[in-house]
Design a protein around this motif. Structure first.
Motif, PDB file in Angstrom:
ATOM      1  N   VAL A 190       7.422  44.976 -15.082  1.00 11.46           N
ATOM      2  CA  VAL A 190       6.844  43.639 -15.245  1.00 11.46           C
ATOM      3  C   VAL A 190       6.438  43.082 -13.887  1.00 11.46           C
ATOM      4  CG1 VAL A 190       7.292  41.281 -16.039  1.00 11.46           C
ATOM      5  CG2 VAL A 190       8.210  43.222 -17.321  1.00 11.46           C
ATOM      6  N   ILE A 191       7.301  43.250 -12.901  1.00 10.46           N
ATOM      7  CA  ILE A 191       6.989  42.777 -11.547  1.00 10.46           C
ATOM      8  C   ILE A 191       5.792  43.536 -10.989  1.00 10.46           C
ATOM      9  CG2 ILE A 191       7.856  42.606  -9.181  1.00 10.46           C
ATOM     10  CD1 ILE A 191      10.658  42.256 -10.339  1.00 10.46           C
ATOM     11  N   GLN A 192       5.745  44.839 -11.243  1.00  9.67           N
ATOM     12  CA  GLN A 192       4.667  45.672 -10.686  1.00  9.67           C
ATOM     13  C   GLN A 192       3.293  45.215 -11.164  1.00  9.67           C
ATOM     14  OE1 GLN A 192       5.258  49.858 -11.262  1.00  9.67           O
ATOM     15  NE2 GLN A 192       3.346  50.444 -10.273  1.00  9.67           N
ATOM     16  N   LEU A 193       3.221  44.766 -12.410  1.00 16.26           N
ATOM     17  CA  LEU A 193       1.939  44.321 -12.953  1.00 16.26           C
ATOM     18  C   LEU A 193       1.421  43.059 -12.273  1.00 16.26           C
ATOM     19  CD1 LEU A 193       2.516  44.902 -16.783  1.00 16.26           C
ATOM     20  CD2 LEU A 193       0.996  46.202 -15.271  1.00 16.26           C
ATOM     21  N   GLN A 194       2.324  42.305 -11.641  1.00 13.18           N
ATOM     22  CA  GLN A 194       1.936  41.007 -11.069  1.00 13.18           C
ATOM     23  C   GLN A 194       2.240  40.918  -9.573  1.00 13.18           C
ATOM     24  OE1 GLN A 194       3.571  37.757 -13.479  1.00 13.18           O
ATOM     25  NE2 GLN A 194       3.858  39.187 -15.151  1.00 13.18           N
ATOM     26  N   LEU A 195       2.366  42.043  -8.905  1.00  9.02           N
ATOM     27  CA  LEU A 195       2.699  42.014  -7.485  1.00  9.02           C
ATOM     28  C   LEU A 195       1.665  41.252  -6.661  1.00  9.02           C
ATOM     29  CD1 LEU A 195       4.081  45.624  -6.818  1.00  9.02           C
ATOM     30  CD2 LEU A 195       5.318  43.465  -6.618  1.00  9.02           C
ATOM     31  N   ALA A 196       0.400  41.332  -7.082  1.00  7.75           N
ATOM     32  CA  ALA A 196      -0.658  40.638  -6.329  1.00  7.75           C
ATOM     33  C   ALA A 196      -0.501  39.126  -6.378  1.00  7.75           C
ATOM     34  CB  ALA A 196      -2.032  41.032  -6.877  1.00  7.75           C
ATOM     35  N   ASP A 197       0.268  38.610  -7.354  1.00 10.17           N
ATOM     36  CA  ASP A 197       0.437  37.165  -7.493  1.00 10.17           C
ATOM     37  C   ASP A 197       1.629  36.622  -6.720  1.00 10.17           C
ATOM     38  OD1 ASP A 197      -1.725  37.181  -9.249  1.00 10.17           O
ATOM     39  OD2 ASP A 197      -0.431  37.537 -10.994  1.00 10.17           O
ATOM     40  N   LEU A 198       2.428  37.498  -6.120  1.00  5.44           N
ATOM     41  CA  LEU A 198       3.621  37.043  -5.402  1.00  5.44           C
ATOM     42  C   LEU A 198       3.254  36.294  -4.127  1.00  5.44           C
ATOM     43  CD1 LEU A 198       6.283  39.917  -5.474  1.00  5.44           C
ATOM     44  CD2 LEU A 198       6.385  37.710  -6.617  1.00  5.44           C
ATOM     45  N   GLN A 199       3.979  35.229  -3.835  1.00  9.06           N
ATOM     46  CA  GLN A 199       3.865  34.583  -2.543  1.00  9.06           C
ATOM     47  C   GLN A 199       4.373  35.557  -1.472  1.00  9.06           C
ATOM     48  OE1 GLN A 199       6.212  30.996  -2.766  1.00  9.06           O
ATOM     49  NE2 GLN A 199       5.169  30.274  -4.613  1.00  9.06           N
ATOM     50  N   PRO A 200       3.837  35.494  -0.238  1.00 11.08           N
ATOM     51  CA  PRO A 200       4.275  36.425   0.808  1.00 11.08           C
ATOM     52  C   PRO A 200       5.780  36.418   1.032  1.00 11.08           C
ATOM     53  CG  PRO A 200       2.323  35.235   1.516  1.00 11.08           C
ATOM     54  CD  PRO A 200       2.737  34.615   0.222  1.00 11.08           C
ATOM     55  N   ALA A 201       6.387  35.223   1.083  1.00 13.94           N
ATOM     56  CA  ALA A 201       7.829  35.143   1.301  1.00 13.94           C
ATOM     57  C   ALA A 201       8.598  35.759   0.138  1.00 13.94           C
ATOM     58  CB  ALA A 201       8.249  33.700   1.513  1.00 13.94           C
ATOM     59  N   ALA A 202       8.085  35.588  -1.089  1.00  8.99           N
ATOM     60  CA  ALA A 202       8.741  36.182  -2.255  1.00  8.99           C
ATOM     61  C   ALA A 202       8.644  37.703  -2.210  1.00  8.99           C
ATOM     62  CB  ALA A 202       8.106  35.653  -3.538  1.00  8.99           C
ATOM     63  N   ALA A 203       7.527  38.227  -1.718  1.00  7.49           N
ATOM     64  CA  ALA A 203       7.387  39.683  -1.571  1.00  7.49           C
ATOM     65  C   ALA A 203       8.413  40.225  -0.576  1.00  7.49           C
ATOM     66  CB  ALA A 203       5.970  40.026  -1.116  1.00  7.49           C
ATOM     67  N   CYS A 204       8.658  39.469   0.503  1.00  6.26           N
ATOM     68  CA  CYS A 204       9.690  39.860   1.472  1.00  6.26           C
ATOM     69  C   CYS A 204      11.064  39.862   0.819  1.00  6.26           C
ATOM     70  CB  CYS A 204       9.693  38.910   2.668  1.00  6.26           C
ATOM     71  SG  CYS A 204       8.226  38.975   3.693  1.00  6.26           S
ATOM     72  N   GLN A 205      11.346  38.819   0.044  1.00  2.61           N
ATOM     73  CA  GLN A 205      12.646  38.727  -0.616  1.00  2.61           C
ATOM     74  C   GLN A 205      12.834  39.849  -1.629  1.00  2.61           C
ATOM     75  OE1 GLN A 205      13.003  34.785  -2.249  1.00  2.61           O
ATOM     76  NE2 GLN A 205      13.931  34.008  -0.372  1.00  2.61           N
ATOM     77  N   LEU A 206      11.772  40.184  -2.353  1.00  6.54           N
ATOM     78  CA  LEU A 206      11.849  41.266  -3.329  1.00  6.54           C
ATOM     79  C   LEU A 206      12.216  42.577  -2.640  1.00  6.54           C
ATOM     80  CD1 LEU A 206      11.429  42.505  -6.119  1.00  6.54           C
ATOM     81  CD2 LEU A 206       8.972  42.606  -5.638  1.00  6.54           C
ATOM     82  N   LEU A 207      11.546  42.874  -1.543  1.00  9.74           N
ATOM     83  CA  LEU A 207      11.841  44.100  -0.803  1.00  9.74           C
ATOM     84  C   LEU A 207      13.271  44.089  -0.285  1.00  9.74           C
ATOM     85  CD1 LEU A 207      10.570  46.746   0.244  1.00  9.74           C
ATOM     86  CD2 LEU A 207       9.913  45.501   2.315  1.00  9.74           C
ATOM     87  N   TYR A 208      13.717  42.927   0.184  1.00 11.68           N
ATOM     88  CA  TYR A 208      15.072  42.793   0.717  1.00 11.68           C
ATOM     89  C   TYR A 208      16.127  43.037  -0.367  1.00 11.68           C
ATOM     90  CZ  TYR A 208      19.238  40.424   2.521  1.00 11.68           C
ATOM     91  OH  TYR A 208      20.529  40.109   2.897  1.00 11.68           O
TER      92      TYR A 208
END
Length: 311
Positions: A190-208
């Motif tokens: 579900v996350i993969q389908l919408q990765l382009a919509d993530l805020q930059p800080a949220a993308a960092c948190q997801l990776l963390y």
């Protein structure tokens, strides 16, 4: 004449092979020398921090508290902030009374938002977890509430968006609740389908969070997530760079030459803003992944350490 030509060709091939070998040895020597410098830099960071040698730094520099399911949750206008400040100034009760009231409110909140019975919506659930993570441990949900949340949200996973899932994961981990493996498996697509919509800080948190959970998604997921970060790498704060590089080192994932070229260029523009703990994470991640650095960036990192040592 044929023998002479053949002998000459063999000699030329041998010379070419020797030259290629020399180039390879020079490249290996340069890379080895750079790794030695990074290792020395890492040891210097360790010596100044009191951490054991070789520690994989998991620090507060990776917790980006300003991300929530909606920016409006915590980005109020100046007028609203002034009103809040004025209202807080009119509170005359003691701190113990405020703490007691907050605890009572917390108990009521968890009681009336049971995931299995309250019909709590996806965004509301993520906001609630994010808000709870900003308070002390006594205001966190208990194990039973979290178990119900994981089970209920897994059944409704298609109704969540990537931002809400990321915030819920990060907030839960901050409150020392880890999602079950089945929940991660259901949430990742579900996350993969919408990765382009993530805020930059949220993308960092997801990776963390993925790194802390030692959960490495499929290569396509990682490529899309890192492409998202590469696109906004010019906007990343020093803390975000530290978070990303530490997380990649923990996951043992190598993004590729193009990604490094872009991200390291933007990192070099932020080196002077790195704090000591952030510098530790950056150096550890680069060393763990054996990244070939531009000579100028390595010098910048060394100079930044010298600047921070007196502190």
């Amino acid at each position: 004449a044929v023998l002479i030509r053949h002998s000459s060709q063999q000699q030329q091939q041998q010379e070419d092979a020797m030259q290629q070998t020399c180039h390879q040895l020079q490249h290996q020597h340069h890379q080895h020398h750079q790794q030695q410098q990074l290792s020395r830099l890492s040891r210097n960071c360790t010596a100044n921090s009191g951490r054991p040698s070789g520690a994989s730094y998991s620090t507060e520099s990776c917790t980006l508290d300003h991300v929530s399911p909606h920016a409006a949750v915590h980005s109020s206008s100046s007028a609203e902030r002034q009103q809040l400040q004025q209202s807080s100034c009119t509170w005359n009760d003691s701190s113990s009374s405020r703490s007691s009231l907050l605890q009572s409110w917390t108990n009521l909140t968890w009681h009336y938002t049971q995931p299995t019975t309250s019909g709590l919506g996806p965004v509301d659930a993520a906001q609630l977890l994010w808000a709870a993570s900003q308070f002390g441990r006594e205001h966190w949900p208990d194990q039973l509430w979290m178990q119900q949340f994981w089970e209920t949200s897994r059944q409704q996973i298609g109704h969540y968006n990537a931002q809400s899932l990321t915030v819920a994961m990060w907030a839960a981990y901050k409150m020392r609740h880890q999602p079950p493996r089945a929940w991660l498996v259901a949430a990742t697509p579900v996350i993969q389908l919408q990765l382009a919509d993530l805020q930059p800080a949220a993308a960092c948190q997801l990776l963390y969070v993925l790194a802390k959970l030692q959960h490495r998604p499929n290569p396509e997921f990682m490529q899309q997530l890192l492409s998202r970060l590469q696109l906004d790498s010019h906007q990343l704060q020093p803390r975000a760079f530290a978070c990303v590089l530490w997380s990649l080192g923990r996951l043992g994932y190598q993004p590729g030459f193009t990604w490094w070229a872009v991200v390291l260029t933007h990192l070099s523009e932020r080196v002077s803003e790195l704090g000591f703990r952030e510098l530790q994470n950056v150096v550890w991640g680069l060393l763990e992944l054996r990244v070939k650095l531009p000579a100028g960036l390595l010098v910048q990192l060394q100079q930044r350490l010298l600047e921070l040592q007196p502190q």
